[in-house]
Design a protein around this motif. Structure first.
Motif, PDB file in Angstrom:
ATOM      1  N   LYS A  99       0.802  -1.170   0.158  1.00 40.29           N
ATOM      2  CA  LYS A  99       0.037   0.019  -0.073  1.00 40.29           C
ATOM      3  C   LYS A  99       0.724   1.332  -0.083  1.00 40.29           C
ATOM      4  O   LYS A  99       2.002   1.070   0.368  1.00 40.29           O
ATOM      5  CB  LYS A  99      -0.961   0.012   1.125  1.00 40.29           C
ATOM      6  CG  LYS A  99      -1.967  -1.032   1.059  1.00 40.29           C
ATOM      7  CD  LYS A  99      -3.158  -0.240   0.678  1.00 40.29           C
ATOM      8  CE  LYS A  99      -4.390  -1.462   0.030  1.00 40.29           C
ATOM      9  NZ  LYS A  99      -4.256  -1.565  -1.213  1.00 40.29           N
ATOM     10  N   ASN A 100       0.251   2.517  -0.485  1.00 40.15           N
ATOM     11  CA  ASN A 100       1.218   3.837  -0.555  1.00 40.15           C
ATOM     12  C   ASN A 100       1.150   4.129   0.966  1.00 40.15           C
ATOM     13  O   ASN A 100      -0.054   4.529   1.498  1.00 40.15           O
ATOM     14  CB  ASN A 100       0.362   4.676  -1.113  1.00 40.15           C
ATOM     15  CG  ASN A 100       0.885   5.802  -1.441  1.00 40.15           C
ATOM     16  OD1 ASN A 100       1.940   6.113  -1.242  1.00 40.15           O
ATOM     17  ND2 ASN A 100      -0.079   6.912  -1.562  1.00 40.15           N
ATOM     18  N   SER A 101       2.378   4.138   1.548  1.00 38.87           N
ATOM     19  CA  SER A 101       2.600   4.732   2.950  1.00 38.87           C
ATOM     20  C   SER A 101       3.993   5.154   2.832  1.00 38.87           C
ATOM     21  O   SER A 101       4.668   4.870   1.952  1.00 38.87           O
ATOM     22  CB  SER A 101       2.284   3.633   3.822  1.00 38.87           C
ATOM     23  OG  SER A 101       3.407   2.687   3.895  1.00 38.87           O
ATOM     24  N   ASN A 107       6.390   2.300   2.945  1.00 35.29           N
ATOM     25  CA  ASN A 107       6.656   1.550   1.672  1.00 35.29           C
ATOM     26  C   ASN A 107       7.380   2.581   0.693  1.00 35.29           C
ATOM     27  O   ASN A 107       8.113   1.918  -0.061  1.00 35.29           O
ATOM     28  CB  ASN A 107       5.252   1.110   1.454  1.00 35.29           C
ATOM     29  CG  ASN A 107       4.789  -0.055   2.137  1.00 35.29           C
ATOM     30  OD1 ASN A 107       5.363  -0.711   2.928  1.00 35.29           O
ATOM     31  ND2 ASN A 107       3.253  -0.435   2.226  1.00 35.29           N
ATOM     32  N   LEU A 108       7.265   3.831   0.643  1.00 34.42           N
ATOM     33  CA  LEU A 108       7.670   4.718  -0.169  1.00 34.42           C
ATOM     34  C   LEU A 108       9.171   4.481  -0.085  1.00 34.42           C
ATOM     35  O   LEU A 108      10.007   4.458  -0.840  1.00 34.42           O
ATOM     36  CB  LEU A 108       7.347   5.906   0.068  1.00 34.42           C
ATOM     37  CG  LEU A 108       6.241   6.517  -0.819  1.00 34.42           C
ATOM     38  CD1 LEU A 108       6.242   7.979  -0.849  1.00 34.42           C
ATOM     39  CD2 LEU A 108       6.346   6.141  -2.452  1.00 34.42           C
ATOM     40  N   VAL A 158       5.380   0.032 -10.350  1.00 34.98           N
ATOM     41  CA  VAL A 158       4.719   1.092  -9.634  1.00 34.98           C
ATOM     42  C   VAL A 158       3.597   1.736 -10.556  1.00 34.98           C
ATOM     43  O   VAL A 158       3.369   1.390 -11.760  1.00 34.98           O
ATOM     44  CB  VAL A 158       5.773   2.517  -9.873  1.00 34.98           C
ATOM     45  CG1 VAL A 158       7.152   2.169  -8.965  1.00 34.98           C
ATOM     46  CG2 VAL A 158       6.147   2.742 -11.397  1.00 34.98           C
ATOM     47  N   VAL A 213       1.346   8.985  -6.323  1.00 37.16           N
ATOM     48  CA  VAL A 213       2.436   8.030  -5.714  1.00 37.16           C
ATOM     49  C   VAL A 213       3.712   7.880  -6.572  1.00 37.16           C
ATOM     50  O   VAL A 213       4.905   8.137  -5.844  1.00 37.16           O
ATOM     51  CB  VAL A 213       1.810   6.559  -5.663  1.00 37.16           C
ATOM     52  CG1 VAL A 213       2.646   5.614  -4.961  1.00 37.16           C
ATOM     53  CG2 VAL A 213       0.440   6.440  -4.980  1.00 37.16           C
ATOM     54  N   ASN A 264       5.474  11.327  -5.889  1.00 37.64           N
ATOM     55  CA  ASN A 264       6.203  11.376  -4.612  1.00 37.64           C
ATOM     56  C   ASN A 264       7.574  10.703  -4.686  1.00 37.64           C
ATOM     57  O   ASN A 264       8.311  11.186  -4.105  1.00 37.64           O
ATOM     58  CB  ASN A 264       5.296  10.736  -3.606  1.00 37.64           C
ATOM     59  CG  ASN A 264       4.319  11.779  -3.080  1.00 37.64           C
ATOM     60  OD1 ASN A 264       4.536  13.146  -3.167  1.00 37.64           O
ATOM     61  ND2 ASN A 264       3.154  11.389  -2.283  1.00 37.64           N
ATOM     62  N   LEU A 321       4.182  -1.467  -5.829  1.00 42.57           N
ATOM     63  CA  LEU A 321       3.722  -0.205  -5.006  1.00 42.57           C
ATOM     64  C   LEU A 321       2.371   0.011  -5.566  1.00 42.57           C
ATOM     65  O   LEU A 321       2.077   0.172  -6.656  1.00 42.57           O
ATOM     66  CB  LEU A 321       4.682   1.015  -5.320  1.00 42.57           C
ATOM     67  CG  LEU A 321       4.418   2.000  -4.427  1.00 42.57           C
ATOM     68  CD1 LEU A 321       4.467   1.731  -2.929  1.00 42.57           C
ATOM     69  CD2 LEU A 321       5.470   3.484  -4.575  1.00 42.57           C
ATOM     70  N   ASP A 322       1.286  -0.109  -4.493  1.00 42.84           N
ATOM     71  CA  ASP A 322      -0.116  -0.060  -5.184  1.00 42.84           C
ATOM     72  C   ASP A 322      -0.488   1.652  -5.110  1.00 42.84           C
ATOM     73  O   ASP A 322      -0.562   2.121  -3.913  1.00 42.84           O
ATOM     74  CB  ASP A 322      -0.935  -0.795  -4.091  1.00 42.84           C
ATOM     75  CG  ASP A 322      -2.282  -1.011  -4.625  1.00 42.84           C
ATOM     76  OD1 ASP A 322      -2.747  -0.428  -5.473  1.00 42.84           O
ATOM     77  OD2 ASP A 322      -3.058  -1.986  -3.921  1.00 42.84           O
ATOM     78  N   GLY A 323      -1.120   1.730  -6.149  1.00 42.88           N
ATOM     79  CA  GLY A 323      -1.565   3.465  -6.218  1.00 42.88           C
ATOM     80  C   GLY A 323      -2.921   3.467  -6.728  1.00 42.88           C
ATOM     81  O   GLY A 323      -3.280   4.172  -7.504  1.00 42.88           O
TER      82      GLY A 323
END
Ligand code: TXA
Ligand code: MG
Length: 313
Positions: A6-8, A11-12, A27, A124, A127, A167-169
């Protein structure tokens, strides 16, 4: 799924670590999901080509956070700036002259004098790009010639465990790859997308043509079989038997198990968003044939027809 993140903030940071070590992650972008790697690193680029089973002659798109970051790698002019101000960040890719001193791996642009660049809009990936001190090469996250993924889970469908970090966006808003415009040599569209040649022509106050055929492998996405679910596709059909998946558009079609409507209300944007999802679903339902109705050839419909034509090759 274990490899979908999840986008956090945490995780970034994980994503950043993977990329700094020249590893490849998946991505989200607003067009389709992509496989991302450090564009300055030969190691990363080699990994991308290998994972995708992509011909080395087919160059990648380099993704940037903003103009400042691009200036080290490409020569830009007024025409580019006009389009940039209007359409970026967004689903438009520019082919520009590569600077001699650029650190972009020459493997990423197939040793050409040009590079393709894009500024994605999805927050996402934006960022992530903002936090890196190198741009990312991001081709679509599909095995070469397959249908592109528009959700994190589609990347699993394509690569299984081979990609350990996705990475989930959320779902890609547009659902079709970006428009590719060449500003290197004669200005022309190499790949149609959500931003049509008409929209671009209006901004540049001139007619913009769409490249039809090339002898050279300029934009291979335009040449051979591509975007294909691996099932025979027939275009411009009026009907289909019950064993054939029937892809339709608009409200005049009745409901049936084998009928897949791209947009009941007849919206081309919605149809674009549903196209790859539908083709992937039909493949996974193990249909042996697909018939598609005629789709209006205007605006993003041009891009839909382009992908359907290549898929049916
Ligand atoms: O929407 C998109 O553009 C997605 C997302 C992930 O950003 N990316 C994407 O990348 O579609 P890819 O690698 O699947 O498609 C890149 C296209 C190919 O048709 C390639 O031939 C063309 O861009 N291309 C790249 N560099 C080029 C260059 N220097 N000259 C001409 N065409 C180029
Ligand atoms: Mg692709």
């Amino acid at each position: 799924m274990k490899n979908i993140y999840k986008n956090s903030l945490v995780n970034l940071n994980k994503a950043k670590k993977f990329l700094k070590k020249n590893n490849i992650i998946a991505v989200p972008t607003e067009t389709v999901y992509g496989l991302a790697g450090n564009a300055y690193s030969n190691t990363s680029i080699k990994k991308i080509y290998k994972l995708k089973k992509r011909p080395k002659k087919n160059p990648l798109i380099i993704h940037y956070h903003n103009l400042q970051a691009l200036k080290k790698d490409a020569n830009i002019d007024e025409k580019f700036l006009t389009l940039y101000k209007k359409f970026s960040p967004g689903p438009l890719t520019y082919v520009l002259q590569k600077k001699k001193e650029s650190k972009i791996s020459s493997l990423a642009n197939a040793n050409l004098k040009s590079i393709a660049v894009r500024f994605p809009k999805n927050v996402v990936i934006r960022n992530l790009l903002k936090q890196l001190n190198f741009p990312l090469a991001i081709p679509s996250a599909n095995i070469s010639s397959n249908v592109s993924p528009i959700k994190a889970i589609d990347v699993v469908d394509e690569f299984g465990k081979k990609i350990s970090f996705i990475l989930d966006g959320g779902r890609s808003k547009i659902g079709l790859e970006s428009t590719v415009i060449s500003l290197y040599g004669k200005t022309k569209i190499l790949r149609p997308g959500a931003i049509s040649h008409k929209k671009i022509g209006k901004v540049l106050k001139t007619n913009i043509s769409i490249l039809k055929k090339t002898k050279k492998l300029r934009s291979p996405g335009l040449l051979k079989r591509h975007y294909s679910p691996g099932i025979p596709i027939k275009l411009n059909c009026k009907k289909a038997d019950s064993k054939t998946a029937f892809v339709v558009f608009g409200k005049k079609y009745k409901k049936a198990k084998n009928i897949f409507n791209l947009s009941l209300k007849g919206s081309l944007e919605e149809a674009a968003k549903n196209l790859y999802k539908t083709l992937r679903k039909i493949k996974n339902l193990k249909y042996k044939k697909i018939n598609v109705v005629k789709i209006p050839n205007q605006n993003i419909g041009i891009a839909i027809n382009d992908r359907l034509k290549r898929a049916s090759y």
